[in-house]
Design an enzyme around this catalytic site. Structure first.
Site, PDB file in Angstrom:
ATOM      1  N   CYS A 146     -13.055 103.405  11.800  1.00 14.53           N
ATOM      2  CA  CYS A 146     -14.455 103.478  11.260  1.00 14.53           C
ATOM      3  C   CYS A 146     -15.773 103.225  13.065  1.00 14.53           C
ATOM      4  O   CYS A 146     -15.897 104.300  13.743  1.00 14.53           O
ATOM      5  CB  CYS A 146     -14.724 102.338  10.547  1.00 14.53           C
ATOM      6  SG  CYS A 146     -16.473 103.104   9.617  1.00 14.53           S
TER       7      CYS A 146
ATOM      8  N   HIS B 179     -11.771 102.794   6.081  1.00  7.58           N
ATOM      9  CA  HIS B 179     -10.873 101.819   6.433  1.00  7.58           C
ATOM     10  C   HIS B 179      -9.547 101.644   5.764  1.00  7.58           C
ATOM     11  O   HIS B 179      -9.412 101.248   4.532  1.00  7.58           O
ATOM     12  CB  HIS B 179     -11.973 100.380   5.548  1.00  7.58           C
ATOM     13  CG  HIS B 179     -13.214 100.474   7.013  1.00  7.58           C
ATOM     14  ND1 HIS B 179     -13.083  99.732   7.706  1.00  7.58           N
ATOM     15  CD2 HIS B 179     -14.584 100.139   7.226  1.00  7.58           C
ATOM     16  CE1 HIS B 179     -14.044  99.756   8.404  1.00  7.58           C
ATOM     17  NE2 HIS B 179     -14.971 100.184   7.457  1.00  7.58           N
TER      18      HIS B 179
ATOM     19  N   GLU C  11      -7.219 100.057   6.182  1.00  7.80           N
ATOM     20  CA  GLU C  11      -6.840  98.561   6.253  1.00  7.80           C
ATOM     21  C   GLU C  11      -6.586  98.046   4.896  1.00  7.80           C
ATOM     22  O   GLU C  11      -6.190  96.888   4.650  1.00  7.80           O
ATOM     23  CB  GLU C  11      -7.119  97.388   8.020  1.00  7.80           C
ATOM     24  CG  GLU C  11      -8.645  97.467   7.580  1.00  7.80           C
ATOM     25  CD  GLU C  11      -9.207  98.086   8.013  1.00  7.80           C
ATOM     26  OE1 GLU C  11      -9.193  98.981   8.282  1.00  7.80           O
ATOM     27  OE2 GLU C  11     -10.613  98.127   8.471  1.00  7.80           O
TER      28      GLU C  11
HETATM   29  N1  GLN Z   1     -21.923 100.797  12.931  1.00  2.93           N
HETATM   30  C1  GLN Z   1     -20.853 101.928  12.042  1.00  2.93           C
HETATM   31  C2  GLN Z   1     -21.730 102.637  11.388  1.00  2.93           C
HETATM   32  O1  GLN Z   1     -22.611 102.365  10.176  1.00  2.93           O
HETATM   33  C3  GLN Z   1     -19.412 101.747  12.000  1.00  2.93           C
HETATM   34  C4  GLN Z   1     -19.358 100.722  11.093  1.00  2.93           C
HETATM   35  C5  GLN Z   1     -18.072 100.923  10.903  1.00  2.93           C
HETATM   36  O2  GLN Z   1     -16.998 100.324  11.964  1.00  2.93           O
HETATM   37  N2  GLN Z   1     -17.619  99.516   9.874  1.00  2.93           N
HETATM   38  O3  GLN Z   1     -22.204 104.036  11.045  1.00  2.93           O
END
Ligand code: GLN
Length: 549
Positions: free
Chosen positions: A382, A508, A510
């Site tokens: 992310c 994600h 994970e």
């Molecule tokens: N802050 C970033 C976004 O909103 C990444 C979010 C995250 O790592 N879950 O796109």
């Protein structure tokens, strides 16, 4: 209709109710029953999505896009079945529903009160999953500690349900602590007696008492707890500290927790526990043949719960590889050009963690550069993927001051930009791009090799995205978008050519790694780290040989 088990906690928080609930569920599942677990949290937030990780640890996201408590991650990792919005309910959500109903005029002039209106709504939600016909047993974990003001309506709802349901359809498991007093060399039962008394005063009498302890409980002690807490001695279960949470189901099996539960619920004809896969996993986990050190680059590293699912995914992936994965936490705020080599040179792989806001991002970018230039296995999740894109833009494409508009709205090169549908979003709660979305993977890519597939689905939680205006510049220079959303073309995966393992994902992974289904990205990343470690070791010994020759 399913049968219901409620798990409450006494004496102190952090006793691991989630792990006990998940372990019990695992045992019942291993005997052929269909089980799910839900968590009721007494706080007022509608969901934990707006909570700072320092407050509440990681926010776990389900396929259907619910932002939930991290215990749901344990439920999925243990049971290997997905949870959903219905599996996590907070006081905030209960009140929101009741207040909305009141505004609709549904209470027909009645005074709306905690009892019966709030407790009715709690009970309705407690029964919901059980009514689906999908489950034999629903385990409900009640967050917080007995005696807390805010958990009272939940305990009251349990009392009412116990009263309403046939004896054999409902039971309560209470988890407490038996502290060991070093000076007296004694285990103490008094806090447990008090917490059971407190629960009884609230009208709920536990059927089983699970005792967290650092030392084994003697039969005499168990009898004492049983006597004072008014349960049978075999209903006092020792939950001794385990070397890993994944040992807990086996410990509970030894203690007979599942059998007591089955007897109380009058479930007959259950099968012997089938835990072959689970035991095989534990064997591999407990007897590793190699070791790697992975750097976790994040800004919430003081609190391990902030990266719970990532840490657990490494446990699963380590076991598959029979490799002990040691995680070294590196605080991204303190990484600079001058100290990066010193901080990262002994690592075998680098994971740049998810996150929000600008604190610590420059350190993350410096860490990515180090991994890229030194052929060190890199895995960005992310925000970690977004940092890899920014690093490449600045240092390879020469786009000075390239950034994400999350951190720098005036950047001349917004290589990470706010998603179109996010531009009009004002409210913070539940408004990110959440939950499962499909992704199509390019054939022949590293991602394709890892997933052994070209069509995948992964969970998301973000607002910003790879800016497709720059897609050709990146591709031509070697950072290839190898996975995209098939509907809107949103870049989901980037990977670097001419690097042994460099991959960033917008989603994600994970969140989908379980004991029985370790996530392929983590499995392959650990493999790459193992290979990197071996190469380093052989280069070192070759150098030593040369020097001594
Ligand atoms: N802050 C970033 C976004 O909103 C990444 C979010 C995250 O790592 N879950 O796109």
């Amino acid at each position: 209709m399913a049968k219901f088990i409620f798990v409450t906690g006494g004496v102190t928080s952090s006793l691991g109710k989630g792990i006990i609930a998940a372990s019990l569920a695992k045992l019942l599942q291993s005997r052929g029953l269909k089980v799910t677990i839900q968590k009721f949290d007494p706080y007022i937030n509608v969901d934990p999505g707006t909570l700072n990780p320092y407050e509440h640890g990681e926010c776990y996201v389900t396929d259907d896009g619910a932002e939930t408590d991290l215990d749901l991650g344990h439920y999925e990792r243990f049971l290997n079945i997905p949870t959903s919005q219905a599996n996590n309910v907070t006081t905030g959500r209960i009140y929101q529903t009741v207040i909305n109903k009141e505004r609709e005029g549904e209470y027909l002039g009645k005074t709306v009160q905690v009892i019966p209106h709030i407790t009715d709504e709690i009970k309705r939600r407690m029964l919901l999953l059980g009514e689906s016909g999908e489950y034999d047993i629903v385990i409900t974990e009640i967050g917080g500690t007995v005696g807390d003001i805010e958990s009272l309506p939940f305990v009251e709802a349990v009392r009412q349900l116990q009263w309403e349901m046939p004896e054999e359809d409902c039971m309560v498991v209470h988890l407490t602590l038996i502290p060991y007093l070093k000076a007296a060399k004694e285990l103490k039962t008094k806090p447990t007696q008090h917490s059971v008394r407190l629960l009884s005063q609230e009208g709920v009498h536990p059927n089983v008492i699970v005792c967290r302890t650092e030392h084994p409980l003697s039969d005499e002690l168990k009898r004492k707890i049983a006597l004072f807490c008014n349960v049978k001695p075999n209903a006092v279960i020792e939950a001794i500290d385990a070397s890993t949470i994944y040992e807990v189901p086996l410990k509970m099996l030894q203690e007979g927790l599942d059998v007591i539960v089955l007897k109380k619920l009058q479930i007959n004809g259950y099968a012997a526990p089938e835990l072959g896969k689970w035991r095989a996993f534990l064997d591999k986990l407990n007897y590793p043949k190699s070791r790697v050190t992975i750097g976790l680059i994040g800004k919430y590293i003081e609190l391990q719960d902030a990266y719970k699912s990532i840490l657990e995914a490494f446990v699963h992936a380590g076991a598959v590889n029979q490799c002990k994965v040691q995680i070294v936490n590196v605080h991204s705020e303190f990484i600079t050009d001058d100290n990066v080599s010193e901080k990262l040179k002994d690592l075998d792989g680098l994971l740049v963690a998810p996150g929000f806001g600008s604190r610590g991002v420059e350190g993350k970018i410096i860490a990515v550069k180090y991994a890229r230039e030194n052929q060190m296995p890199f895995f960005g999740i992310c925000l970690g993927m977004q940092m890899a894109v920014i690093e490449f833009a600045r240092n390879v494409l020469g786009l000075k001051n390239a950034h994400s508009t999350e951190m720098d709205t005036a950047t001349p090169y917004p290589v990470i930009a706010l998603m179109e549908e996010q531009k009009k979003v004002k409210k913070k709660g539940g408004t990110m791009r959440l939950g499962a979305y499909p992704c199509t993977i390019e054939e022949g890519s590293l991602a394709n090799k890892i997933y052994q597939s070209t069509e995948i689905s992964e969970r998301h939680r973000h607002r910003w995205e790879f800016n497709n205006q720059y897609i050709n510049d990146f591709s031509q220079a070697g950072l290839v978008p190898s996975g995209k959303n098939p509907v809107n073309g949103l870049v989901e995966i980037v990977e670097l050519k001419n690097h042994p393992f460099f991959i960033g994902v917008q989603y994600h992974p994970e969140l989908k790694s379980t004991v029985e289904n370790p996530h392929p990205l983590f499995v392959n990343f650990v493999q790459a780290a193992k290979y990197f470690a071996e190469m380093k070791a052989s280069a070192k010994s070759a150098k030593m040989e040369k020097e001594t020759a």
